[in-house]
Design a protein around this motif. Structure first.
Motif, PDB file in Angstrom:
ATOM      1  N   PRO A 115       0.310  -1.610   0.360  1.00  0.00           N
ATOM      2  CA  PRO A 115       0.211   0.025   0.006  1.00  0.00           C
ATOM      3  C   PRO A 115       0.670   1.037   0.105  1.00  0.00           C
ATOM      4  O   PRO A 115       0.592   2.470  -0.345  1.00  0.00           O
ATOM      5  CB  PRO A 115      -0.710   0.303   0.912  1.00  0.00           C
ATOM      6  CG  PRO A 115      -0.087  -1.214   2.372  1.00  0.00           C
ATOM      7  CD  PRO A 115       0.957  -2.163   1.347  1.00  0.00           C
ATOM      8  N   PHE A 116       1.970   1.015   0.816  1.00  0.00           N
ATOM      9  CA  PHE A 116       2.712   2.596   0.689  1.00  0.00           C
ATOM     10  C   PHE A 116       3.667   2.755  -0.893  1.00  0.00           C
ATOM     11  O   PHE A 116       4.157   4.003  -0.778  1.00  0.00           O
ATOM     12  CB  PHE A 116       3.885   2.328   1.940  1.00  0.00           C
ATOM     13  CG  PHE A 116       3.105   2.285   3.392  1.00  0.00           C
ATOM     14  CD1 PHE A 116       3.087   3.302   3.651  1.00  0.00           C
ATOM     15  CD2 PHE A 116       2.408   1.831   4.304  1.00  0.00           C
ATOM     16  CE1 PHE A 116       2.146   3.779   4.789  1.00  0.00           C
ATOM     17  CE2 PHE A 116       2.744   1.532   5.494  1.00  0.00           C
ATOM     18  CZ  PHE A 116       2.083   2.796   5.680  1.00  0.00           C
ATOM     19  N   ALA A 117       4.036   2.024  -1.646  1.00  0.00           N
ATOM     20  CA  ALA A 117       4.454   1.344  -2.688  1.00  0.00           C
ATOM     21  C   ALA A 117       3.988   2.876  -3.230  1.00  0.00           C
ATOM     22  O   ALA A 117       5.177   3.684  -3.976  1.00  0.00           O
ATOM     23  CB  ALA A 117       4.997   0.851  -3.724  1.00  0.00           C
ATOM     24  N   ALA A 118       2.483   3.177  -3.739  1.00  0.00           N
ATOM     25  CA  ALA A 118       2.821   3.864  -5.258  1.00  0.00           C
ATOM     26  C   ALA A 118       2.508   5.808  -4.917  1.00  0.00           C
ATOM     27  O   ALA A 118       3.188   5.985  -4.844  1.00  0.00           O
ATOM     28  CB  ALA A 118       1.065   3.603  -5.472  1.00  0.00           C
ATOM     29  N   PRO A 119       1.478   5.822  -3.337  1.00  0.00           N
ATOM     30  CA  PRO A 119       2.549   7.083  -2.354  1.00  0.00           C
ATOM     31  C   PRO A 119       4.082   7.718  -3.077  1.00  0.00           C
ATOM     32  O   PRO A 119       4.958   8.668  -3.076  1.00  0.00           O
ATOM     33  CB  PRO A 119       1.566   7.099  -1.645  1.00  0.00           C
ATOM     34  CG  PRO A 119       1.241   6.255  -1.195  1.00  0.00           C
ATOM     35  CD  PRO A 119       1.506   4.792  -2.022  1.00  0.00           C
ATOM     36  N   MET A 120       4.749   6.412  -2.578  1.00  0.00           N
ATOM     37  CA  MET A 120       6.122   6.720  -1.629  1.00  0.00           C
ATOM     38  C   MET A 120       6.995   7.063  -3.937  1.00  0.00           C
ATOM     39  O   MET A 120       7.434   7.946  -3.605  1.00  0.00           O
ATOM     40  CB  MET A 120       6.732   5.173  -1.564  1.00  0.00           C
ATOM     41  CG  MET A 120       6.692   6.110   0.115  1.00  0.00           C
ATOM     42  SD  MET A 120       6.550   7.154   1.263  1.00  0.00           S
ATOM     43  CE  MET A 120       8.668   6.979   0.570  1.00  0.00           C
ATOM     44  N   ASN A 121       6.287   6.634  -4.555  1.00  0.00           N
ATOM     45  CA  ASN A 121       6.646   6.603  -5.582  1.00  0.00           C
ATOM     46  C   ASN A 121       5.987   7.946  -6.779  1.00  0.00           C
ATOM     47  O   ASN A 121       7.245   7.587  -7.432  1.00  0.00           O
ATOM     48  CB  ASN A 121       6.449   5.305  -6.712  1.00  0.00           C
ATOM     49  CG  ASN A 121       7.749   4.299  -5.715  1.00  0.00           C
ATOM     50  OD1 ASN A 121       8.720   4.529  -5.566  1.00  0.00           O
ATOM     51  ND2 ASN A 121       7.300   3.083  -5.832  1.00  0.00           N
ATOM     52  N   GLU A 122       5.075   8.565  -6.923  1.00  0.00           N
ATOM     53  CA  GLU A 122       4.531   8.949  -7.098  1.00  0.00           C
ATOM     54  C   GLU A 122       4.594  10.527  -6.797  1.00  0.00           C
ATOM     55  O   GLU A 122       4.426  10.832  -7.536  1.00  0.00           O
ATOM     56  CB  GLU A 122       2.520   9.009  -6.933  1.00  0.00           C
ATOM     57  CG  GLU A 122       2.510   7.574  -7.775  1.00  0.00           C
ATOM     58  CD  GLU A 122       0.761   6.730  -8.196  1.00  0.00           C
ATOM     59  OE1 GLU A 122       0.138   7.833  -7.415  1.00  0.00           O
ATOM     60  OE2 GLU A 122       0.714   5.775  -8.542  1.00  0.00           O
ATOM     61  N   ILE A 123       4.465  10.451  -5.781  1.00  0.00           N
ATOM     62  CA  ILE A 123       4.472  11.771  -5.019  1.00  0.00           C
ATOM     63  C   ILE A 123       5.944  12.666  -5.090  1.00  0.00           C
ATOM     64  O   ILE A 123       7.202  11.710  -4.892  1.00  0.00           O
ATOM     65  CB  ILE A 123       4.336  12.056  -3.538  1.00  0.00           C
ATOM     66  CG1 ILE A 123       2.914  11.560  -3.405  1.00  0.00           C
ATOM     67  CG2 ILE A 123       4.669  13.035  -3.007  1.00  0.00           C
ATOM     68  CD1 ILE A 123       2.189  11.550  -2.103  1.00  0.00           C
ATOM     69  N   PRO A 124       6.452  13.495  -5.488  1.00  0.00           N
ATOM     70  CA  PRO A 124       6.967  14.571  -5.902  1.00  0.00           C
ATOM     71  C   PRO A 124       7.947  13.996  -4.094  1.00  0.00           C
ATOM     72  O   PRO A 124       7.702  14.347  -3.361  1.00  0.00           O
ATOM     73  CB  PRO A 124       7.338  15.913  -5.892  1.00  0.00           C
ATOM     74  CG  PRO A 124       6.190  15.627  -6.393  1.00  0.00           C
ATOM     75  CD  PRO A 124       4.977  14.509  -6.021  1.00  0.00           C
ATOM     76  N   LYS A 125      10.358  14.196  -4.219  1.00  0.00           N
ATOM     77  CA  LYS A 125      10.848  14.096  -3.663  1.00  0.00           C
ATOM     78  C   LYS A 125      11.672  15.064  -3.012  1.00  0.00           C
ATOM     79  O   LYS A 125      11.979  15.657  -3.839  1.00  0.00           O
ATOM     80  CB  LYS A 125      11.358  12.579  -2.892  1.00  0.00           C
ATOM     81  CG  LYS A 125      10.245  11.987  -2.840  1.00  0.00           C
ATOM     82  CD  LYS A 125      10.600   9.961  -3.243  1.00  0.00           C
ATOM     83  CE  LYS A 125      10.114  10.432  -4.552  1.00  0.00           C
ATOM     84  NZ  LYS A 125       8.562  10.125  -4.476  1.00  0.00           N
ATOM     85  N   ALA A 126      12.077  15.244  -2.071  1.00  0.00           N
ATOM     86  CA  ALA A 126      13.187  15.993  -1.973  1.00  0.00           C
ATOM     87  C   ALA A 126      14.116  15.883  -0.777  1.00  0.00           C
ATOM     88  O   ALA A 126      12.956  15.539  -0.029  1.00  0.00           O
ATOM     89  CB  ALA A 126      13.142  17.907  -1.143  1.00  0.00           C
ATOM     90  N   LEU A 127      15.066  15.974  -0.953  1.00  0.00           N
ATOM     91  CA  LEU A 127      16.028  15.405   0.705  1.00  0.00           C
ATOM     92  C   LEU A 127      17.126  16.832   0.888  1.00  0.00           C
ATOM     93  O   LEU A 127      16.944  17.839  -0.300  1.00  0.00           O
ATOM     94  CB  LEU A 127      16.910  14.344  -0.012  1.00  0.00           C
ATOM     95  CG  LEU A 127      18.343  14.583  -0.942  1.00  0.00           C
ATOM     96  CD1 LEU A 127      19.466  14.312  -0.352  1.00  0.00           C
ATOM     97  CD2 LEU A 127      18.220  14.328  -2.782  1.00  0.00           C
ATOM     98  N   PHE A 128      17.504  16.827   2.016  1.00  0.00           N
ATOM     99  CA  PHE A 128      18.365  18.101   3.203  1.00  0.00           C
ATOM    100  C   PHE A 128      19.685  16.818   2.734  1.00  0.00           C
ATOM    101  O   PHE A 128      19.352  15.562   3.445  1.00  0.00           O
ATOM    102  CB  PHE A 128      17.368  18.536   3.853  1.00  0.00           C
ATOM    103  CG  PHE A 128      16.258  19.600   3.539  1.00  0.00           C
ATOM    104  CD1 PHE A 128      16.418  21.016   3.446  1.00  0.00           C
ATOM    105  CD2 PHE A 128      15.372  18.712   3.381  1.00  0.00           C
ATOM    106  CE1 PHE A 128      14.995  21.100   3.100  1.00  0.00           C
ATOM    107  CE2 PHE A 128      14.100  19.711   3.018  1.00  0.00           C
ATOM    108  CZ  PHE A 128      14.646  21.285   2.311  1.00  0.00           C
ATOM    109  N   THR A 129      20.332  17.608   2.839  1.00  0.00           N
ATOM    110  CA  THR A 129      21.738  16.914   3.148  1.00  0.00           C
ATOM    111  C   THR A 129      23.076  18.376   4.053  1.00  0.00           C
ATOM    112  O   THR A 129      22.359  19.442   2.731  1.00  0.00           O
ATOM    113  CB  THR A 129      22.764  16.406   2.149  1.00  0.00           C
ATOM    114  OG1 THR A 129      24.347  15.720   2.440  1.00  0.00           O
ATOM    115  CG2 THR A 129      22.730  16.904   0.354  1.00  0.00           C
ATOM    116  N   LYS A 130      23.835  17.521   4.759  1.00  0.00           N
ATOM    117  CA  LYS A 130      24.504  18.870   4.686  1.00  0.00           C
ATOM    118  C   LYS A 130      26.140  18.239   4.452  1.00  0.00           C
ATOM    119  O   LYS A 130      26.956  18.958   4.068  1.00  0.00           O
ATOM    120  CB  LYS A 130      25.281  18.720   6.237  1.00  0.00           C
ATOM    121  CG  LYS A 130      23.856  19.554   7.090  1.00  0.00           C
ATOM    122  CD  LYS A 130      24.264  19.623   8.429  1.00  0.00           C
ATOM    123  CE  LYS A 130      23.327  20.105   9.098  1.00  0.00           C
ATOM    124  NZ  LYS A 130      23.351  20.015  11.095  1.00  0.00           N
TER     125      LYS A 130
END
Length: 192
Positions: free
Chosen positions: A68-83
């Motif tokens: 059930p988590f696969a579709a939203p995790m793959n369809e929704i845009p993502k951003a990552l924060f890094t130092k």
């Protein structure tokens, strides 16, 4: 202006991971109703954000995952924060839309609060933060979270990774919703 939501699973004694970051207890204590509710919270996001470590762990997993988590995790845009910089996702034979969603993530490597303000100023659905304890502690310290969606699991870990430590001042929250599930998970929504 869109709001920033933190979505996090937490033990009854306040840890989001075991002493070595283990989180298998989340899956052992959840039930179908709590999972469906959690998926619904993720589906409401216009953008999913996380720290670099979580991103590097999730990016290879989700494009081929099922459930059930696969579709939203793959369809929704993502951003990552890094130092510490981010070299990007290594090239892959997987050219699926799911893999492209992860490969196309926005990368923020400057000031966390500045990046969050930028994202909140954009139009759209809420920004939802997921991921590890270190990123969440840093995010809490910015004072920019609008809602906390805490999924309290019926397990006491005894030790582990907390997120509400080293607060400069007390963090007063207003409880706005509570939902209990058959397996013992309780979803609590707090606002500032």
């Amino acid at each position: 202006m869109r709001k920033l939501i933190m979505k996090m699973s937490i033990s009854v004694d306040g840890f989001v991971g075991g002493a070595n970051g283990e989180n298998d207890w989340v899956f052992k204590t959840g039930d179908e109703e709590s999972k469906a509710y959690s998926v619904g919270v993720i589906r409401e996001a216009g953008l999913i954000i996380m720290g670099r470590k979580s991103f590097e762990g999730m990016a290879p997993y989700w494009p081929t995952a099922t459930g059930p988590f696969a579709a939203p995790m793959n369809e929704i845009p993502k951003a990552l924060f890094t130092k510490k910089g981010f070299a990007g996702i290594p090239p892959s034979a997987d050219q699926s839309p799911a893999a492209a969603s992860w490969a196309g993530a926005r990368v923020f490597n400057g000031d966390l609060a500045e990046g969050i303000r930028e994202l909140k100023a954009e139009p759209g659905k809420p920004v939802t933060a997921i991921g590890g304890a270190g990123f969440m502690r840093s995010l809490i310290a910015t004072g920019l979270i609008d809602e906390y969606h805490l999924f309290i699991h019926p397990v006491a870990l005894g030790s582990g990774l907390p997120i509400f430590t080293d607060l400069a001042i007390p963090l007063y929250l207003k409880l706005v919703d509570v939902k209990a599930f058959p397996g013992g998970v309780v979803a609590r929504t707090y606002r500032i």
